[in-house]
Design an enzyme around this catalytic site. Structure first.
Site, PDB file in Angstrom:
ATOM      1  N   ARG A  20      -5.772  -4.794 -10.177  1.00  0.00           N
ATOM      2  CA  ARG A  20      -6.204  -3.390 -10.169  1.00  0.00           C
ATOM      3  C   ARG A  20      -5.487  -2.619 -11.274  1.00  0.00           C
ATOM      4  O   ARG A  20      -6.098  -1.800 -11.965  1.00  0.00           O
ATOM      5  CB  ARG A  20      -5.932  -2.760  -8.804  1.00  0.00           C
ATOM      6  CG  ARG A  20      -6.765  -3.359  -7.680  1.00  0.00           C
ATOM      7  CD  ARG A  20      -6.460  -2.692  -6.351  1.00  0.00           C
ATOM      8  NE  ARG A  20      -6.928  -1.315  -6.318  1.00  0.00           N
ATOM      9  CZ  ARG A  20      -6.590  -0.444  -5.376  1.00  0.00           C
ATOM     10  NH1 ARG A  20      -5.755  -0.795  -4.406  1.00  0.00           N
ATOM     11  NH2 ARG A  20      -7.068   0.787  -5.407  1.00  0.00           N
ATOM     12  N   CYS A  34       0.259   4.574  -6.331  1.00  0.00           N
ATOM     13  CA  CYS A  34      -0.555   3.417  -5.934  1.00  0.00           C
ATOM     14  C   CYS A  34      -2.010   3.868  -5.976  1.00  0.00           C
ATOM     15  O   CYS A  34      -2.407   4.584  -6.889  1.00  0.00           O
ATOM     16  CB  CYS A  34      -0.135   2.910  -4.560  1.00  0.00           C
ATOM     17  SG  CYS A  34      -0.240   4.160  -3.258  1.00  0.00           S
TER      18      CYS A  34
END
Length: 285
Positions: free
Chosen positions: A185, A241
């Site tokens: 990611r 995050c």
């Protein structure tokens, strides 16, 4: 002061009724599963707090604030009071996600100025393996509510504008921007949750699960110090995050080993990409 407590020390606090235990289990995409798991089996006397209903504010339609915006301070204080938490009362949070959800509650409590907060190392599974008691059903709320007065540490949080203002310091390495998501990611190779892949330009990568050993417990202080050695000397460390949840274990680990200049970008990647004008990077840089 360590904020990760072993099952044995957690049991001692439980046996002496020295702490309020909070079950934080939650699975993205399966919002009912955490409560169902709690109702099936939990630490006796523990209360359940839901990531999205209790530990986050409602999402905005425009995406600003991210997928799990910080809860309104007074609303969270009332939630804590409802389960009997007062200033100075010890709180032990647990989950079965490697401490990710429990660390969210730890961080929120610390953000509100409540330092007597801990994450149960190894979570509910470690508690069970140790042979400690469990219960089923839903615990009744305490007869007497707590009295919780927030003392907000506003400097623990940064916004997208704060990060933009630190662009030169990030490029120069004086401020470290730390991405806590999976490497794929971060590099922009996949994005199973948010609408855009990639990372904030200048961010380094440190997957939050690297905090854990093979048994799913937090690594020793010595191991964590070695892991974060490259960050020594930074003026500021900003952790993010996808939505401000799994960054919290990294914040916890950094503070466990003595970093005091650690801040959370609460909206994280899902907030960053809510504004199309913000830059995006892919790859390793």
């Amino acid at each position: 002061m360590r904020h990760v407590v072993s099952p044995a020390k957690g049991y001692a606090k439980w046996e002496g009724r020295e702490a309020t235990f909070v079950d934080c289990r939650f699975a993205l995409g399966q919002p009912q599963s955490g409560f169902d798991a709690y109702a099936t089996e939990h630490i006796p006397g523990a209360y359940y707090l839901d990531l999205e209903k209790d530990l986050s504010a409602p999402k905005r339609e425009d995406g600003a604030g991210g997928r799990h915006p910080l809860p309104e301070v007074d609303a969270l204080a009332r939630v804590l009071e409802r389960i009997g938490v007062s200033n100075g009362r010890c709180v032990v949070a647990y989950d079965d996600q490697g401490g990710a959800m429990a660390s969210r509650l730890w961080w929120l409590l610390a953000y509100l100025g409540h330092d007597e907060a801990y994450v149960l190392d190894g979570g509910f599974a470690a508690w069970k393996r140790a042979g400690y008691p469990t219960a089923s059903g839903v615990e009744p709320l305490p007869e007497e509510a707590g009295r919780f007065e927030p003392r907000v540490r506003a400097d623990w949080v940064v916004t997208a504008d704060d990060i933009a203002a630190r662009r030169d310091a990030i490029s120069a390495g004086r401020v470290v921007l730390l991405d806590s998501r999976e490497e794929s990611r971060y590099r922009g190779l996949s994005e199973p949750i948010d609408k855009v892949a990639g990372h904030i330009p200048g961010a380094r990568h440190s997957f939050w699960k690297a905090n854990l050993d093979a048994e799913g417990r937090f690594r020793t202080v010595k191991e964590q110090m070695q892991r974060f050695e490259p960050l020594q000397g930074a003026e500021e460390i900003i952790v993010y995050c996808g939505s401000g949840v799994t960054a919290c274990p990294n914040v916890l680990a950094l503070r466990e080993v003595g970093f005091t200049n650690v801040k959370l970008y609460a909206g994280s990647w899902s907030d960053w990409i809510s504004d199309d004008s913000r830059p995006i990077a892919t790859g390793n840089g």
